[in-house]
Design an enzyme around this catalytic site. Sequence first.
Site, PDB file in Angstrom:
ATOM      1  N   HIS A   6      -2.579   7.705  -5.526  1.00 38.83           N
ATOM      2  CA  HIS A   6      -2.572   7.487  -6.981  1.00 38.83           C
ATOM      3  C   HIS A   6      -2.480   8.828  -7.723  1.00 38.83           C
ATOM      4  O   HIS A   6      -1.713   8.964  -8.682  1.00 38.83           O
ATOM      5  CB  HIS A   6      -3.865   6.789  -7.447  1.00 38.83           C
ATOM      6  CG  HIS A   6      -4.055   5.396  -6.925  1.00 38.83           C
ATOM      7  ND1 HIS A   6      -5.215   4.982  -6.292  1.00 38.83           N
ATOM      8  CD2 HIS A   6      -3.248   4.303  -6.943  1.00 38.83           C
ATOM      9  CE1 HIS A   6      -5.108   3.702  -5.957  1.00 38.83           C
ATOM     10  NE2 HIS A   6      -3.927   3.269  -6.334  1.00 38.83           N
ATOM     11  N   LYS A  27     -12.103 -11.160  -9.740  1.00 36.79           N
ATOM     12  CA  LYS A  27     -11.789 -10.435  -8.501  1.00 36.79           C
ATOM     13  C   LYS A  27     -12.983  -9.600  -8.064  1.00 36.79           C
ATOM     14  O   LYS A  27     -13.502  -8.802  -8.844  1.00 36.79           O
ATOM     15  CB  LYS A  27     -10.565  -9.531  -8.725  1.00 36.79           C
ATOM     16  CG  LYS A  27      -9.993  -8.977  -7.450  1.00 36.79           C
ATOM     17  CD  LYS A  27      -8.709  -8.211  -7.724  1.00 36.79           C
ATOM     18  CE  LYS A  27      -8.337  -7.355  -6.509  1.00 36.79           C
ATOM     19  NZ  LYS A  27      -7.224  -6.460  -6.791  1.00 36.79           N
ATOM     20  N   ARG A  79       5.252   2.265  -2.081  1.00 36.42           N
ATOM     21  CA  ARG A  79       5.061   2.846  -0.750  1.00 36.42           C
ATOM     22  C   ARG A  79       6.088   2.259   0.203  1.00 36.42           C
ATOM     23  O   ARG A  79       7.273   2.373  -0.017  1.00 36.42           O
ATOM     24  CB  ARG A  79       3.630   2.597  -0.259  1.00 36.42           C
ATOM     25  CG  ARG A  79       2.593   3.435  -0.976  1.00 36.42           C
ATOM     26  CD  ARG A  79       1.225   2.928  -0.715  1.00 36.42           C
ATOM     27  NE  ARG A  79       1.175   1.494  -1.034  1.00 36.42           N
ATOM     28  CZ  ARG A  79       0.080   0.768  -1.105  1.00 36.42           C
ATOM     29  NH1 ARG A  79      -1.060   1.315  -0.843  1.00 36.42           N
ATOM     30  NH2 ARG A  79       0.124  -0.501  -1.436  1.00 36.42           N
ATOM     31  N   SER A 120      -5.938   1.485  -1.063  1.00 34.62           N
ATOM     32  CA  SER A 120      -7.378   1.381  -1.306  1.00 34.62           C
ATOM     33  C   SER A 120      -8.031   0.456  -0.282  1.00 34.62           C
ATOM     34  O   SER A 120      -9.111   0.759   0.236  1.00 34.62           O
ATOM     35  CB  SER A 120      -7.645   0.855  -2.718  1.00 34.62           C
ATOM     36  OG  SER A 120      -7.114   1.738  -3.662  1.00 34.62           O
TER      37      SER A 120
HETATM   38  O1  PNS Z   1      -3.640  -2.103  -8.220  1.00 37.30           O
HETATM   39  P1  PNS Z   1      -3.023  -3.450  -8.297  1.00 37.30           P
HETATM   40  O2  PNS Z   1      -4.053  -4.500  -7.962  1.00 37.30           O
HETATM   41  O3  PNS Z   1      -1.792  -3.557  -7.468  1.00 37.30           O
HETATM   42  O4  PNS Z   1      -2.566  -3.689  -9.826  1.00 37.30           O
HETATM   43  C1  PNS Z   1      -2.050  -4.936 -10.229  1.00 37.30           C
HETATM   44  C2  PNS Z   1      -1.874  -5.009 -11.759  1.00 37.30           C
HETATM   45  C3  PNS Z   1      -3.142  -4.598 -12.482  1.00 37.30           C
HETATM   46  C4  PNS Z   1      -0.762  -4.065 -12.167  1.00 37.30           C
HETATM   47  C5  PNS Z   1      -1.479  -6.466 -12.111  1.00 37.30           C
HETATM   48  O5  PNS Z   1      -2.367  -7.339 -11.488  1.00 37.30           O
HETATM   49  C6  PNS Z   1      -1.485  -6.766 -13.611  1.00 37.30           C
HETATM   50  O6  PNS Z   1      -0.698  -6.206 -14.348  1.00 37.30           O
HETATM   51  N1  PNS Z   1      -2.399  -7.655 -14.068  1.00 37.30           N
HETATM   52  C7  PNS Z   1      -2.545  -8.026 -15.460  1.00 37.30           C
HETATM   53  C8  PNS Z   1      -1.994  -9.451 -15.740  1.00 37.30           C
HETATM   54  C9  PNS Z   1      -0.496  -9.391 -15.837  1.00 37.30           C
HETATM   55  O7  PNS Z   1       0.045  -9.013 -16.846  1.00 37.30           O
HETATM   56  N2  PNS Z   1       0.209  -9.741 -14.729  1.00 37.30           N
HETATM   57  C10 PNS Z   1       1.656  -9.606 -14.604  1.00 37.30           C
HETATM   58  C11 PNS Z   1       2.439 -10.686 -15.270  1.00 37.30           C
HETATM   59  S1  PNS Z   1       1.956 -12.310 -14.814  1.00 37.30           S
END
Ligand code: PNS
Length: 177
Positions: free
Chosen positions: A18, A42, A91, A129
Amino acid sequence: MQRIAVYPGSFDPVTNGHVDIVQRASKLFDRIVVAILHNPAKKTLFTIEERLEMLRESMQHIPGLSFDVFNGLLVQYVQDKGAHAILRGMRAVSDFEYEFQLALMNRKLNRDIETVFLMTGMRWFFTSSSIIKEAALFGGDITDMVPALVYRRLVAKFEALQKANPLRLTNQPDDNL
Ligand code: PNS
């Protein structure tokens, strides 16, 4: 016009991968908002406050950053912040399908916001992570995959969990991941 990006994620916890992405992206954007998704449904190992503190400490040397917590739709948050880009790291190929779906959905929801992907540096190719948490849980050496503070926090967290319930880690290894 300022070029502002939002770098969203769970950051449970922040890894060197990150930090590398944000470091490199800081040359492309005037400002980057590093934003933790607050999703009470979560289960996470670290609290929002702990994750925020680790992010701040790990990225304090990078100019143009701010740190925040959001919930709800990402594109709405990006718009509220006056940003036009979502920054994501990519990645291995295994990331591609999920990232592709996310980017397409976000584009469908708001066509003024672009997702910008940076390829993860070779060194961090296999750093995630969840893999790091699992390795740390079983005593694996993850010192070169996370910032020093995160390493100390991971060790302390697992020691505390072990002390609180010695059987928990052997019976239900991924209960806290
Ligand atoms: O670190 P992560 O868990 O891969 O991040 C995922 C994240 C936070 C980018 C994604 O879950 C997100 O944007 N969540 C907010 C809800 C949303 O807008 N989802 C995408 C469209 S449905």
